[in-house]
Design a protein around this motif. Structure first.
Motif, PDB file in Angstrom:
ATOM      1  N   ARG A  11      16.121   5.105   0.384  1.00 57.87           N
ATOM      2  CA  ARG A  11      15.966   4.575  -0.985  1.00 57.87           C
ATOM      3  C   ARG A  11      14.790   5.210  -1.711  1.00 57.87           C
ATOM      4  N   LYS A  12      13.899   5.855  -0.982  1.00 63.58           N
ATOM      5  CA  LYS A  12      12.730   6.557  -1.535  1.00 63.58           C
ATOM      6  C   LYS A  12      11.826   5.645  -2.347  1.00 63.58           C
ATOM      7  N   GLU A  13      11.643   4.431  -1.866  1.00 67.20           N
ATOM      8  CA  GLU A  13      10.721   3.484  -2.487  1.00 67.20           C
ATOM      9  C   GLU A  13       9.358   3.603  -1.836  1.00 67.20           C
ATOM     10  N   SER A  14       8.326   3.277  -2.573  1.00 68.24           N
ATOM     11  CA  SER A  14       6.980   3.231  -2.017  1.00 68.24           C
ATOM     12  C   SER A  14       6.721   1.832  -1.487  1.00 68.24           C
ATOM     13  N   LEU A  15       6.657   1.714  -0.174  1.00 63.12           N
ATOM     14  CA  LEU A  15       6.377   0.443   0.475  1.00 63.12           C
ATOM     15  C   LEU A  15       5.214   0.632   1.436  1.00 63.12           C
ATOM     16  N   SER A  16       4.366  -0.356   1.507  1.00 61.40           N
ATOM     17  CA  SER A  16       3.299  -0.319   2.507  1.00 61.40           C
ATOM     18  C   SER A  16       3.921  -0.607   3.875  1.00 61.40           C
ATOM     19  N   MET A  17       3.150  -0.341   4.917  1.00 64.39           N
ATOM     20  CA  MET A  17       3.630  -0.644   6.264  1.00 64.39           C
ATOM     21  C   MET A  17       3.919  -2.137   6.397  1.00 64.39           C
ATOM     22  N   THR A  18       3.086  -2.966   5.795  1.00 60.98           N
ATOM     23  CA  THR A  18       3.289  -4.406   5.851  1.00 60.98           C
ATOM     24  C   THR A  18       4.584  -4.796   5.149  1.00 60.98           C
ATOM     25  N   GLN A  19       4.826  -4.240   3.968  1.00 54.17           N
ATOM     26  CA  GLN A  19       6.046  -4.544   3.234  1.00 54.17           C
ATOM     27  C   GLN A  19       7.283  -4.080   3.999  1.00 54.17           C
ATOM     28  N   LEU A  20       7.200  -2.890   4.563  1.00 55.15           N
ATOM     29  CA  LEU A  20       8.322  -2.355   5.325  1.00 55.15           C
ATOM     30  C   LEU A  20       8.596  -3.228   6.551  1.00 55.15           C
ATOM     31  N   ALA A  21       7.543  -3.631   7.249  1.00 59.63           N
ATOM     32  CA  ALA A  21       7.703  -4.498   8.417  1.00 59.63           C
ATOM     33  C   ALA A  21       8.328  -5.835   8.013  1.00 59.63           C
ATOM     34  N   GLN A  22       7.894  -6.396   6.892  1.00 57.69           N
ATOM     35  CA  GLN A  22       8.457  -7.667   6.434  1.00 57.69           C
ATOM     36  C   GLN A  22       9.936  -7.522   6.109  1.00 57.69           C
ATOM     37  N   GLU A  23      10.297  -6.421   5.462  1.00 56.79           N
ATOM     38  CA  GLU A  23      11.697  -6.207   5.105  1.00 56.79           C
ATOM     39  C   GLU A  23      12.577  -6.069   6.351  1.00 56.79           C
ATOM     40  N   LEU A  24      11.986  -5.578   7.425  1.00 59.45           N
ATOM     41  CA  LEU A  24      12.727  -5.392   8.670  1.00 59.45           C
ATOM     42  C   LEU A  24      12.562  -6.567   9.633  1.00 59.45           C
ATOM     43  N   ASN A  25      11.873  -7.618   9.179  1.00 63.25           N
ATOM     44  CA  ASN A  25      11.585  -8.777  10.035  1.00 63.25           C
ATOM     45  C   ASN A  25      10.937  -8.334  11.347  1.00 63.25           C
ATOM     46  N   SER A  26       9.924  -7.512  11.211  1.00 62.34           N
ATOM     47  CA  SER A  26       9.247  -6.922  12.351  1.00 62.34           C
ATOM     48  C   SER A  26       7.743  -7.023  12.153  1.00 62.34           C
ATOM     49  N   SER A  27       6.998  -6.770  13.208  1.00 60.24           N
ATOM     50  CA  SER A  27       5.546  -6.708  13.073  1.00 60.24           C
ATOM     51  C   SER A  27       5.151  -5.274  12.724  1.00 60.24           C
ATOM     52  N   PRO A  28       4.008  -5.091  12.066  1.00 55.88           N
ATOM     53  CA  PRO A  28       3.550  -3.722  11.781  1.00 55.88           C
ATOM     54  C   PRO A  28       3.409  -2.877  13.050  1.00 55.88           C
ATOM     55  N   ARG A  29       3.007  -3.497  14.143  1.00 53.13           N
ATOM     56  CA  ARG A  29       2.856  -2.761  15.406  1.00 53.13           C
ATOM     57  C   ARG A  29       4.208  -2.258  15.917  1.00 53.13           C
ATOM     58  N   GLU A  30       5.232  -3.115  15.871  1.00 50.57           N
ATOM     59  CA  GLU A  30       6.578  -2.709  16.285  1.00 50.57           C
ATOM     60  C   GLU A  30       7.104  -1.605  15.374  1.00 50.57           C
ATOM     61  N   LEU A  31       6.840  -1.742  14.086  1.00 50.31           N
ATOM     62  CA  LEU A  31       7.279  -0.744  13.118  1.00 50.31           C
ATOM     63  C   LEU A  31       6.633   0.604  13.396  1.00 50.31           C
ATOM     64  N   GLU A  32       5.345   0.603  13.628  1.00 45.24           N
ATOM     65  CA  GLU A  32       4.637   1.844  13.898  1.00 45.24           C
ATOM     66  C   GLU A  32       5.196   2.541  15.141  1.00 45.24           C
ATOM     67  N   SER A  33       5.494   1.772  16.149  1.00 49.71           N
ATOM     68  CA  SER A  33       6.083   2.325  17.366  1.00 49.71           C
ATOM     69  C   SER A  33       7.454   2.930  17.085  1.00 49.71           C
ATOM     70  N   ALA A  34       8.257   2.230  16.303  1.00 51.23           N
ATOM     71  CA  ALA A  34       9.593   2.739  15.954  1.00 51.23           C
ATOM     72  C   ALA A  34       9.495   4.021  15.125  1.00 51.23           C
ATOM     73  N   LEU A  35       8.556   4.071  14.183  1.00 46.92           N
ATOM     74  CA  LEU A  35       8.383   5.273  13.361  1.00 46.92           C
ATOM     75  C   LEU A  35       7.972   6.465  14.215  1.00 46.92           C
ATOM     76  N   GLU A  36       7.066   6.237  15.152  1.00 48.45           N
ATOM     77  CA  GLU A  36       6.647   7.324  16.034  1.00 48.45           C
ATOM     78  C   GLU A  36       7.814   7.812  16.885  1.00 48.45           C
ATOM     79  N   GLN A  37       8.624   6.889  17.372  1.00 51.90           N
ATOM     80  CA  GLN A  37       9.797   7.250  18.170  1.00 51.90           C
ATOM     81  C   GLN A  37      10.787   8.053  17.319  1.00 51.90           C
TER      82      GLN A  37
END
Length: 92
Positions: A11-37
């Motif tokens: 979608r090419k939206e500007s979202l913070s890590m917190t916003q992205l994690a909230q949208e995915l019903n995830s924690s920022p830590r889980e999100l960061e791990s998924a992004l690295e993977q």
């Protein structure tokens, strides 16, 4: 979660890590791990803007985010973008 991340990045939206994690019903830590993977798998890549290139920068090595490119900033920020491989899997 991985396909959700791909679809949001498409979608090419500007979202913070917190916003992205909230949208995915995830924690920022889980999100960061998924992004690295996903980066390791070649679906996304991290871009950094505002960072000045080092003294050894040449036109062949420049990532186009240096002082002469108009992206110079006293602060740096990063964002994730889809690679061609990631685009082929996203629905966006």
């Amino acid at each position: 979660m991985l396909t959700g991340i791909l679809n949001i990045l498409a979608r090419k939206e500007s979202l913070s890590m917190t916003q992205l994690a909230q949208e995915l019903n995830s924690s920022p830590r889980e999100l960061e791990s998924a992004l690295e993977q996903m980066e390791h798998m070649g679906y996304i890549r991290k871009e950094i803007c505002g960072q000045a290139c080092g003294a050894g920068c040449s036109s062949n090595e420049c990532s186009s985010h240096c002082e002469g490119c108009g992206f110079a900033s006293p602060e740096t920020y990063s964002f994730w973008v889809l690679t061609e491989r990631g685009k082929s899997l996203s629905q966006g």
